[in-house]
Design a protein around this motif. Structure first.
Motif, short mmCIF file in Angstrom:
data_model
loop_
_atom_site.label_atom_id
_atom_site.label_comp_id
_atom_site.label_asym_id
_atom_site.label_seq_id
_atom_site.Cartn_x
_atom_site.Cartn_y
_atom_site.Cartn_z
N MET A 1 0.84 -1.20 0.00
CA MET A 1 0.00 0.00 0.00
C MET A 1 0.87 1.25 0.00
O MET A 1 1.82 1.36 0.78
N ILE A 2 0.57 2.18 -0.89
CA ILE A 2 1.32 3.43 -0.96
C ILE A 2 0.80 4.42 0.08
O ILE A 2 -0.40 4.53 0.29
N GLN A 3 1.73 5.13 0.72
CA GLN A 3 1.39 6.18 1.67
C GLN A 3 1.84 7.52 1.10
O GLN A 3 2.78 7.58 0.29
N LEU A 4 1.19 8.59 1.54
CA LEU A 4 1.53 9.93 1.06
C LEU A 4 2.23 10.71 2.17
O LEU A 4 1.71 10.84 3.28
N GLU A 178 12.48 -0.72 -10.62
CA GLU A 178 11.93 -1.87 -9.89
C GLU A 178 12.40 -1.89 -8.43
O GLU A 178 11.81 -2.59 -7.60
N ARG A 179 13.44 -1.10 -8.12
CA ARG A 179 13.95 -1.04 -6.75
C ARG A 179 13.39 0.15 -5.96
O ARG A 179 13.79 0.37 -4.82
N VAL A 180 12.49 0.92 -6.55
CA VAL A 180 11.98 2.12 -5.89
C VAL A 180 11.11 1.78 -4.68
O VAL A 180 10.18 0.97 -4.79
N PRO A 218 6.63 -1.22 -8.98
CA PRO A 218 5.56 -1.86 -8.21
C PRO A 218 5.84 -1.94 -6.71
O PRO A 218 4.93 -2.22 -5.93
N SER A 219 7.09 -1.70 -6.29
CA SER A 219 7.43 -1.78 -4.87
C SER A 219 7.34 -0.43 -4.15
O SER A 219 7.71 -0.33 -2.99
N THR A 220 6.84 0.59 -4.84
CA THR A 220 6.74 1.92 -4.26
C THR A 220 5.89 1.90 -2.99
O THR A 220 4.76 1.40 -2.99
N LYS A 221 6.43 2.47 -1.92
CA LYS A 221 5.73 2.51 -0.64
C LYS A 221 5.31 3.92 -0.25
O LYS A 221 4.35 4.10 0.50
N PHE A 222 6.05 4.93 -0.74
CA PHE A 222 5.75 6.31 -0.36
C PHE A 222 5.84 7.24 -1.57
O PHE A 222 6.79 7.15 -2.37
N LEU A 223 4.84 8.12 -1.71
CA LEU A 223 4.94 9.29 -2.57
C LEU A 223 5.17 10.46 -1.63
O LEU A 223 4.36 10.73 -0.74
N THR A 224 6.28 11.18 -1.82
CA THR A 224 6.64 12.25 -0.89
C THR A 224 6.71 13.59 -1.62
O THR A 224 7.55 13.77 -2.52
N LEU A 225 5.82 14.50 -1.25
CA LEU A 225 5.78 15.82 -1.85
C LEU A 225 6.84 16.70 -1.20
O LEU A 225 6.79 16.96 0.00
N GLU A 226 7.79 17.18 -2.00
CA GLU A 226 8.88 18.01 -1.48
C GLU A 226 8.63 19.49 -1.76
O GLU A 226 9.55 20.23 -2.12
N ASP A 260 -3.11 12.41 -3.56
CA ASP A 260 -3.98 11.50 -2.82
C ASP A 260 -4.88 10.73 -3.78
O ASP A 260 -5.16 9.55 -3.56
N ALA A 261 -5.34 11.40 -4.83
CA ALA A 261 -6.17 10.71 -5.82
C ALA A 261 -5.38 9.59 -6.50
O ALA A 261 -5.89 8.48 -6.70
N ILE A 262 -4.13 9.87 -6.84
CA ILE A 262 -3.28 8.85 -7.45
C ILE A 262 -3.04 7.70 -6.48
O ILE A 262 -3.15 6.52 -6.83
N LYS A 263 -2.73 8.05 -5.24
CA LYS A 263 -2.47 7.03 -4.22
C LYS A 263 -3.68 6.12 -4.03
O LYS A 263 -3.56 4.89 -4.03
#
Length: 304
Positions: A1-4, A178-180, A218-226, A260-263
């Motif tokens: 599950m991706i977190q923001l 693939e390592r993200v 596919p292994s992305t766990k976090f989208l981080t807005l900088e 958040d919509a993407i997540k």
């Protein structure tokens, strides 16, 4: 599950207290007053601790400092910039840099008992930094040799592609996506010196590239807005100070809503992407707008 996640900032803290936008984590840098800011941030959200230390550093800070910060933050992982020390540029070869990075990562793992992420950095034509640190093959080798995951910074990749004179998407596709585990998000800006990493609000091109990257990560766990929490000034290549607005509450809310919509779409949720103040809505382009258009000044006057 991706977190923001999003940069810790006074603007975001105010929003979290007033309207509770859908941010799961606050990203805090390892700066001098981090032990003061950490408890305040954790009252609002869990924390991602981000280090700007270079992975090619010869000597890490003492283990006690790291252990205390890990305990205070409860961060799920720790990150380093995939870079080398400026004073080592003449001595380090691509191979010896890989060996030092692997050693640094192993030491950091021993200190923290946490997974380590390495972040791709921005390459500039005029920089003294060796070009190999932005080479996709070298980055892949660094991750494999150190057995780490990639903290993919989209703006850094765009800047590097520009200054390496490579096609943007071809450069990004050549990286080990693939390592993200985490993706840092902000927009660069085209200036007289070329494309610069300026931590500006995300634009349509950034969202387009993010969507493309996510299909290969596919292994992305976090989208981080900088966006936010960074001074509204910067320097040109020649050291001239310039204004760079990057702390607007309205722009911050808009980006949070879009991400958040993407997540939620990726996580399989079909419900509305975000909670908004009464009277606000999301238009067809995922922009957050009030029922009547509000100026930046009026948004700030509302205390957002």
């Amino acid at each position: 599950m991706i977190q923001l996640a999003a940069n810790d900032s006074s603007a975001l803290r105010s929003l979290l207290k007033k309207i509770n936008p859908p941010v799961d984590y606050l990203k805090l840098p390892l700066h001098a007053d981090v032990e003061t800011t950490l408890p305040l941030a954790r009252q609002l959200r869990p924390v991602l601790l981000h280090s700007s230390l270079r992975a090619g550093i010869q000597d890490l800070p003492d283990s006690a400092s790291f252990e205390r910060l890990i305990q205070l933050s409860n961060t799920p992982f720790i990150s380093l910039h995939l870079d080398v020390q400026p004073e080592d540029l003449e001595r380090l070869t691509p191979g010896s840099a890989l060996e030092r990075i692997a050693s640094t990562v192993e030491t950091l793992r021993e200190y923290t008992k946490l997974p380590v992420l390495l972040e791709n950095i921005a390459h500039y034509e005029w920089s003294e930094r060796p070009a190999f640190v932005s080479d996709p093959q070298w980055i892949t080798a660094a991750l494999e040799m150190s057995e780490t995951h990639l903290l993919f910074d989209l703006a850094h990749a765009r800047v590097s592609a520009y200054h390496r004179h490579e096609v943007e998407m071809e450069y990004i596709d050549a990286l080990p996506l693939e390592r993200v585990w985490e993706i840092h998000l902000s927009a660069p800006r085209l200036e007289t010196d070329g494309l610069r990493d300026r931590h500006l609000p995300l634009q349509s091109r950034d969202y387009e590239l993010l969507e493309r990257v996510l299909t290969r990560a596919p292994s992305t766990k976090f989208l981080t807005l900088e966006y936010g929490g960074i001074p509204d000034v910067g320097l040109t290549r020649h050291g001239t100070q310039i204004r760079i607005p990057r702390n607007d509450s309205g722009a911050l809310l808009e980006q949070i809503a879009h991400l958040d919509a993407i997540k939620k779409r990726i996580n399989g949720h079909l419900r509305q992407a975000t909670r908004l103040p009464q009277g606000w809505h999301i238009d067809e382009r995922r922009r957050v707008l009030p029922e009547e258009e509000l100026s930046v000044s009026s948004i700030q006057a509302m205390g957002y």
